[in-house]
Design an enzyme around this catalytic site. Structure first.
Site, mmCIF file in Angstrom:
data_model
loop_
_atom_site.group_PDB
_atom_site.id
_atom_site.type_symbol
_atom_site.label_atom_id
_atom_site.label_comp_id
_atom_site.label_asym_id
_atom_site.label_seq_id
_atom_site.Cartn_x
_atom_site.Cartn_y
_atom_site.Cartn_z
ATOM 1 N N HIS A 135 -7.085 -5.029 10.303
ATOM 2 C CA HIS A 135 -6.832 -4.843 8.802
ATOM 3 C C HIS A 135 -5.498 -5.331 8.283
ATOM 4 O O HIS A 135 -4.630 -5.816 9.187
ATOM 5 C CB HIS A 135 -6.935 -3.376 8.593
ATOM 6 C CG HIS A 135 -5.762 -2.411 9.046
ATOM 7 N ND1 HIS A 135 -5.903 -1.360 9.671
ATOM 8 C CD2 HIS A 135 -4.080 -2.690 8.852
ATOM 9 C CE1 HIS A 135 -4.621 -0.906 10.039
ATOM 10 N NE2 HIS A 135 -3.635 -1.447 9.422
ATOM 11 N N GLU B 152 -9.487 -2.252 5.621
ATOM 12 C CA GLU B 152 -10.156 -1.757 6.777
ATOM 13 C C GLU B 152 -11.490 -2.956 6.963
ATOM 14 O O GLU B 152 -12.061 -3.426 5.920
ATOM 15 C CB GLU B 152 -10.620 -0.540 6.793
ATOM 16 C CG GLU B 152 -9.614 0.723 6.655
ATOM 17 C CD GLU B 152 -8.759 0.756 7.882
ATOM 18 O OE1 GLU B 152 -8.521 -0.394 8.753
ATOM 19 O OE2 GLU B 152 -8.089 1.861 8.046
ATOM 20 N N ASN C 125 -7.423 -3.190 14.250
ATOM 21 C CA ASN C 125 -8.878 -3.405 13.979
ATOM 22 C C ASN C 125 -8.902 -4.564 13.288
ATOM 23 O O ASN C 125 -9.889 -5.003 12.520
ATOM 24 C CB ASN C 125 -9.525 -2.172 13.410
ATOM 25 C CG ASN C 125 -8.595 -1.689 11.882
ATOM 26 O OD1 ASN C 125 -7.750 -2.297 11.668
ATOM 27 N ND2 ASN C 125 -9.265 -0.675 11.461
ATOM 28 N N ASP D 64 0.916 -1.198 0.041
ATOM 29 C CA ASP D 64 0.192 -0.187 0.017
ATOM 30 C C ASP D 64 0.827 1.486 -0.005
ATOM 31 O O ASP D 64 2.123 1.344 -0.007
ATOM 32 C CB ASP D 64 -0.957 -0.105 1.328
ATOM 33 C CG ASP D 64 -0.341 -0.366 2.554
ATOM 34 O OD1 ASP D 64 0.941 -0.120 2.736
ATOM 35 O OD2 ASP D 64 -0.790 -1.065 3.474
#
Length: 251
Positions: A138, A143, A136, A67
């Site tokens: 990811h 996400e 979380n 990313d």
């Protein structure tokens, strides 16, 4: 799935580096999927040391990063291009033509995403994908609730991710709110995956990723479906796991 639990971050980094080094020894022209953030830094340092000792060679290696933030110049110290160059690429003999990082400043992010997928396919696919994991759940910047069938795409970052990444910026207001990321489907096409986790703040999400329901609400849970995935973690990240049970199930 295989679980490797070690005592601390340094041991985790060495284990991960050994897996990557073994891949390069077996296949010198390997295609590596690479991650950024604090967790893989120790792995990169160990790989540089292994390279300097003459045990591995990066001349034929191709890399694809997971990313990149949108709207940051490559020269920005918080860009992942800068991170990869400063922490890894400039210390090894990799061919700059074989480095691939999504262009978060592309005028047409959709077109950039399609081109990134084309390059991955043209390379023969990713042999070994390195992942971290967010609090979380990811992986990459996928996400919670992003569909599993997503390929490389632009994502809007969750508040949790922005807060977690704000430690690298002068202010939380400076953290980009969007990024371009490999999708879950892209990641799952990798032939082998290693996921690194360190620290007690990752314990809850690691438990969910290994034992929980497979759901986009916890993106890393999809790794339960991959045929060749290795979790490499320190004992704090593994603190909610039943290690004796894991020995019976996975080791």
């Amino acid at each position: 799935m295989r679980i490797i639990c070690v005592d601390n971050y340094d041991q985790m980094s060495k284990k991960a580096a050994n897996i990557v080094a073994s891949q390069l020894i077996l296949k010198p022209d390997s295609v590596l999927g690479l991650a950024t953030g604090a967790t893989p830094l120790g792995m990169y340092k160990q790989l540089i040391k292994t390279y300097e000792e003459g045990h591995i060679d990066f001349e034929e290696v191709t890399t694809f990063n997971l990313d990149e933030y949108c709207d940051l110049n490559k020269e920005d110290e918080q860009s992942y291009y800068y991170y990869m160059y400063e922490n890894f690429f400039k210390h090894i003999n990799i061919n700059i033509k074989n480095l691939n990082i999504p262009n978060g400043r592309a005028m047409d992010i959709h077109k950039e995403s399609l081109e990134y997928e084309r390059k991955i396919r043209k390379s023969g696919g990713i042999d070994l994908q390195v992942l971290g994991i967010g609090r979380n759940g990811h992986i990459g910047f996928n996400e919670p609730d992003i569909k599993f069938e997503a390929l490389t795409h632009m994502v809007k970052l969750d508040e949790q991710t922005i807060e977690d990444n704000s430690r690298f910026f002068d202010s939380i207001k400076d953290v980009p709110t969007k990024a371009i990321s490999m999708g879950i489907k892209t990641i799952m096409h990798a032939k082998k995956i290693i996921l690194l986790a360190s620290g007690k703040e990752k314990a809850e999400v690691i438990y969910g990723a290994i034992y929980g329901k497979i759901t986009p609400e916890l993106p890393a849970s999809v790794l339960q479906l991959h045929p060749d995935v290795v979790f490499v973690m320190d004992k704090e990240a593994a603190s909610k796991l039943d290690l004796e049970k894991l020995k019976e199930e996975y080791l």
